[in-house]
Scaffold this motif. Structure first.
Motif, PDB file in Angstrom:
ATOM      1  N   PRO A   1     -55.586  67.033  15.103  1.00 59.79           N
ATOM      2  CA  PRO A   1     -56.642  67.769  15.806  1.00 59.79           C
ATOM      3  C   PRO A   1     -56.330  69.229  16.103  1.00 59.79           C
ATOM      4  O   PRO A   1     -57.226  70.073  16.004  1.00 59.79           O
ATOM      5  CB  PRO A   1     -56.834  66.968  17.099  1.00 59.79           C
ATOM      6  N   THR A   2     -55.084  69.560  16.464  1.00 55.56           N
ATOM      7  CA  THR A   2     -54.825  70.970  16.770  1.00 55.56           C
ATOM      8  C   THR A   2     -54.863  71.815  15.508  1.00 55.56           C
ATOM      9  O   THR A   2     -55.322  72.961  15.518  1.00 55.56           O
ATOM     10  CB  THR A   2     -53.484  71.175  17.496  1.00 55.56           C
ATOM     11  N   SER A   3     -54.414  71.268  14.395  1.00 54.29           N
ATOM     12  CA  SER A   3     -54.476  71.983  13.127  1.00 54.29           C
ATOM     13  C   SER A   3     -55.915  72.168  12.674  1.00 54.29           C
ATOM     14  O   SER A   3     -56.316  73.251  12.223  1.00 54.29           O
ATOM     15  CB  SER A   3     -53.693  71.219  12.055  1.00 54.29           C
ATOM     16  N   ASN A   4     -56.727  71.117  12.791  1.00 57.07           N
ATOM     17  CA  ASN A   4     -58.100  71.183  12.308  1.00 57.07           C
ATOM     18  C   ASN A   4     -58.930  72.211  13.070  1.00 57.07           C
ATOM     19  O   ASN A   4     -59.798  72.871  12.493  1.00 57.07           O
ATOM     20  CB  ASN A   4     -58.750  69.803  12.402  1.00 57.07           C
ATOM     21  N   THR A   5     -58.674  72.348  14.350  1.00 55.96           N
ATOM     22  CA  THR A   5     -59.405  73.354  15.120  1.00 55.96           C
ATOM     23  C   THR A   5     -58.813  74.743  14.925  1.00 55.96           C
ATOM     24  O   THR A   5     -59.538  75.726  14.807  1.00 55.96           O
ATOM     25  CB  THR A   5     -59.424  72.982  16.611  1.00 55.96           C
ATOM     26  N   PHE A   6     -57.490  74.846  14.870  1.00 55.14           N
ATOM     27  CA  PHE A   6     -56.844  76.155  14.733  1.00 55.14           C
ATOM     28  C   PHE A   6     -57.196  76.821  13.406  1.00 55.14           C
ATOM     29  O   PHE A   6     -57.465  78.025  13.342  1.00 55.14           O
ATOM     30  CB  PHE A   6     -55.328  76.006  14.859  1.00 55.14           C
ATOM     31  N   LEU A   7     -57.194  76.044  12.311  1.00 54.41           N
ATOM     32  CA  LEU A   7     -57.510  76.595  10.997  1.00 54.41           C
ATOM     33  C   LEU A   7     -59.010  76.549  10.691  1.00 54.41           C
ATOM     34  O   LEU A   7     -59.437  76.996   9.618  1.00 54.41           O
ATOM     35  CB  LEU A   7     -56.748  75.842   9.903  1.00 54.41           C
ATOM     36  N   GLY A   8     -59.790  76.011  11.623  1.00 51.81           N
ATOM     37  CA  GLY A   8     -61.230  75.952  11.414  1.00 51.81           C
ATOM     38  C   GLY A   8     -61.640  74.991  10.323  1.00 51.81           C
ATOM     39  O   GLY A   8     -62.658  75.191   9.645  1.00 51.81           O
ATOM     40  N   SER A   9     -60.887  73.908  10.146  1.00 50.42           N
ATOM     41  CA  SER A   9     -61.134  72.998   9.027  1.00 50.42           C
ATOM     42  C   SER A   9     -62.303  72.064   9.272  1.00 50.42           C
ATOM     43  O   SER A   9     -63.005  71.673   8.330  1.00 50.42           O
ATOM     44  CB  SER A   9     -59.868  72.185   8.741  1.00 50.42           C
ATOM     45  N   GLY A  10     -62.522  71.651  10.524  1.00 46.53           N
ATOM     46  CA  GLY A  10     -63.613  70.743  10.828  1.00 46.53           C
ATOM     47  C   GLY A  10     -63.218  69.744  11.901  1.00 46.53           C
ATOM     48  O   GLY A  10     -62.110  69.783  12.439  1.00 46.53           O
TER      49      GLY A  10
ATOM     50  N   THR B   1     -50.664  73.525  16.460  1.00 45.32           N
ATOM     51  CA  THR B   1     -50.172  74.529  17.400  1.00 45.32           C
ATOM     52  C   THR B   1     -49.061  74.060  18.316  1.00 45.32           C
ATOM     53  O   THR B   1     -48.594  74.826  19.158  1.00 45.32           O
ATOM     54  CB  THR B   1     -51.341  75.055  18.260  1.00 45.32           C
ATOM     55  N   SER B   2     -48.608  72.814  18.162  1.00 49.04           N
ATOM     56  CA  SER B   2     -47.515  72.333  19.008  1.00 49.04           C
ATOM     57  C   SER B   2     -46.933  71.058  18.421  1.00 49.04           C
ATOM     58  O   SER B   2     -47.652  70.238  17.848  1.00 49.04           O
ATOM     59  CB  SER B   2     -48.019  72.051  20.428  1.00 49.04           C
ATOM     60  N   LEU B   3     -45.614  70.874  18.588  1.00 49.09           N
ATOM     61  CA  LEU B   3     -44.981  69.607  18.250  1.00 49.09           C
ATOM     62  C   LEU B   3     -45.220  68.554  19.327  1.00 49.09           C
ATOM     63  O   LEU B   3     -44.824  67.394  19.158  1.00 49.09           O
ATOM     64  CB  LEU B   3     -43.473  69.801  18.065  1.00 49.09           C
ATOM     65  N   SER B   4     -45.859  68.922  20.413  1.00 49.61           N
ATOM     66  CA  SER B   4     -46.106  67.995  21.510  1.00 49.61           C
ATOM     67  C   SER B   4     -47.254  67.058  21.174  1.00 49.61           C
ATOM     68  O   SER B   4     -48.404  67.490  21.005  1.00 49.61           O
ATOM     69  CB  SER B   4     -46.442  68.772  22.789  1.00 49.61           C
TER      70      SER B   4
END
Length: 433
Positions: free
Chosen positions: A295-304, A328-331
């Motif tokens: 989820p953090t990757s999908n929102t950060f890169l605007g993927s969907g 955006t985090s390993l957490s």
């Protein structure tokens, strides 16, 4: 160094065997949630021995963490070891992000010293974020796999990884060939698979960076080595999906590219899976392949926005993942908070029990390791995180003071907490921090 073989941890022990059904009442503790405040977790020879309210006898080395939350160690189903240096890089979508940030960083890992230092830092950071097991992408370089497995083995971690397979559409220093990929993979499988708590994962970067011949090789290797895994990416970004359509015009869909090369099965984990259609989801259900939600990757890169509830209702096996460095985090704590928001944007709600289950027992089950990790049940390996509920005089502490139920307390802890609340990480019973 003499290590105690009988260790007892005292605190508020939480073990989520199964999440509640969607929409279930949350005032009472659901059946699959095992909540034991002020209990002793007994660990013998690296495995959970028992859970009890009474203090153990003097044969146990006691560690009191009164008022702290004791959870299973987190499990990450998709993360990139080389990408710590590009986390939080500005301004691009997936394909440009790979070319501008990721590939240049991974080129440096051709140097064994760089790979070794990077893997040591990566493993330390996993543990500092409460993650004790992970399915990991190294680089195309054989030495990156050696360095990663060496770092994980030294700490007794449950780690799955394998060299990236890329024979096109990447810088020359990141390309292999079908022949070199086969040679290196076979050597690495022989050396590492099944050693301690390590397992090999055939690692197709994503369909655009492998030729048909290399994809076929990955399928052959997966079939020839039972117990190994397959990890890759699928349908993360609309531009990527369109690129795959042009590269593989004979395939019905992006997912079908992998299906045609025998890469889908219960040991296959595909990251993202945002832009899949009903036929793709049916294929996932039929094969037992897993989608790792990032989820953090999908929102950060605007993927969907990934449809967690919809996929779960259709019987798709799911995992939760940080996907650093696109994430955006390993957490996993922060990741779960973002997963809630992604679901909320689609009119869905993910409760705290479902979220925590996904990062522990749920992810363990996604990796077919539910018998070993993800829980604090007797017989399981004692991978454990000890956490503060809150820092003194913090906003979280104030919010927890008003919580009326366990769910309300856990939900606030997930939304407002992060890795700075971690007190101790244990791998197979041994403290790592």
């Amino acid at each position: 160094m003499n290590t105690p073989q009988r260790i007892a941890l005292f605190g508020d022990v939480l073990d989520i065997a199964s999440p509640p059904p969607a929409g279930a009442p949350l005032d009472a503790i659901p059946d699959g949630v095992h909540w034991h405040p002020d209990h002793w977790l007994l660990i013998e020879n690296g495995r959970v021995h028992a859970l009890q309210a009474e203090a153990p006898d003097a044969s146990w080395t006691r560690h009191e963490h009164r008022g702290h939350l004791i959870l299973p160690g987190f499990v990450d189903t998709h993360v990139h070891a080389p990408q710590l240096d590009v986390i939080a890089s500005y301004g691009t979508e997936l394909l440009d992000w790979l070319n501008r940030y990721t590939f240049p960083t991974e080129l440096a890992w051709a140097d064994p010293a760089v790979a070794q230092a990077g893997c040591e830092a990566f493993v330390r950071q996993l543990l500092r974020h409460g993650t004790t097991s992970a399915l990991v992408f190294p680089t195309v370089h054989k030495g990156s796999v050696d360095a990663l497995f060496t770092a994980a083995q030294a700490r007794g971690m449950r780690l799955l990884a394998g060299k990236c397979l890329m024979d096109r559409h990447a810088p020359p220093g990141l390309l292999d060939t079908v022949a070199s990929a086969e040679r290196d993979s076979l050597d690495l499988i022989q050396r590492w698979h099944g050693q301690g708590r390590l397992a090999y994962a055939h690692t197709v970067r994503f369909a655009p960076t492998s030729t048909e011949a290399q994809l076929a090789l990955a399928g052959e290797l997966l079939a020839a080595h039972p117990g190994t895994y397959l990890q890759t990416h699928v349908a993360e970004n609309r531009a990527e999906v369109e690129w795959v359509r042009h590269l593989f015009p004979h395939a019905r869909s992006y997912l079908d590219v992998y299906a045609q090369h025998e890469l889908l099965g219960p040991h296959s984990v595909l990251a993202h899976g945002i832009w899949l259609d009903p036929d793709d989801r049916a294929r996932l259900q039929d094969t037992g392949a897993v989608i790792a939600h990032c989820p953090t990757s999908n929102t950060f890169l605007g993927s969907g926005l990934f449809d967690w509830r919809g996929n779960a209702e259709r019987g798709v096996r799911l995992g939760m993942a940080t996907d650093v460095g696109g994430g955006t985090s390993l957490s996993l704590q922060r990741t779960l908070a973002q997963a809630y928001q992604v679901a909320a944007l689609q009119g869905q709600r993910l409760d705290a029990y479902t979220l925590l289950h996904s990062a522990t027992a749920g992810n363990a089950e996604a990796l077919n390791l539910g018998h070993e990790i993800g829980r604090l049940a007797p017989g399981h390996v004692a991978d454990v995180g000890v956490w503060r509920w809150a820092d003194e005089d913090s906003l979280l502490a104030q919010r927890l003071g008003r919580a009326q139920t366990l769910h309300e307390k856990l939900f606030a802890w997930l939304m407002l907490g992060d890795e700075r609340l971690l007190v101790q990480t244990h791998v197979a019973g041994l403290p790592q921090l």
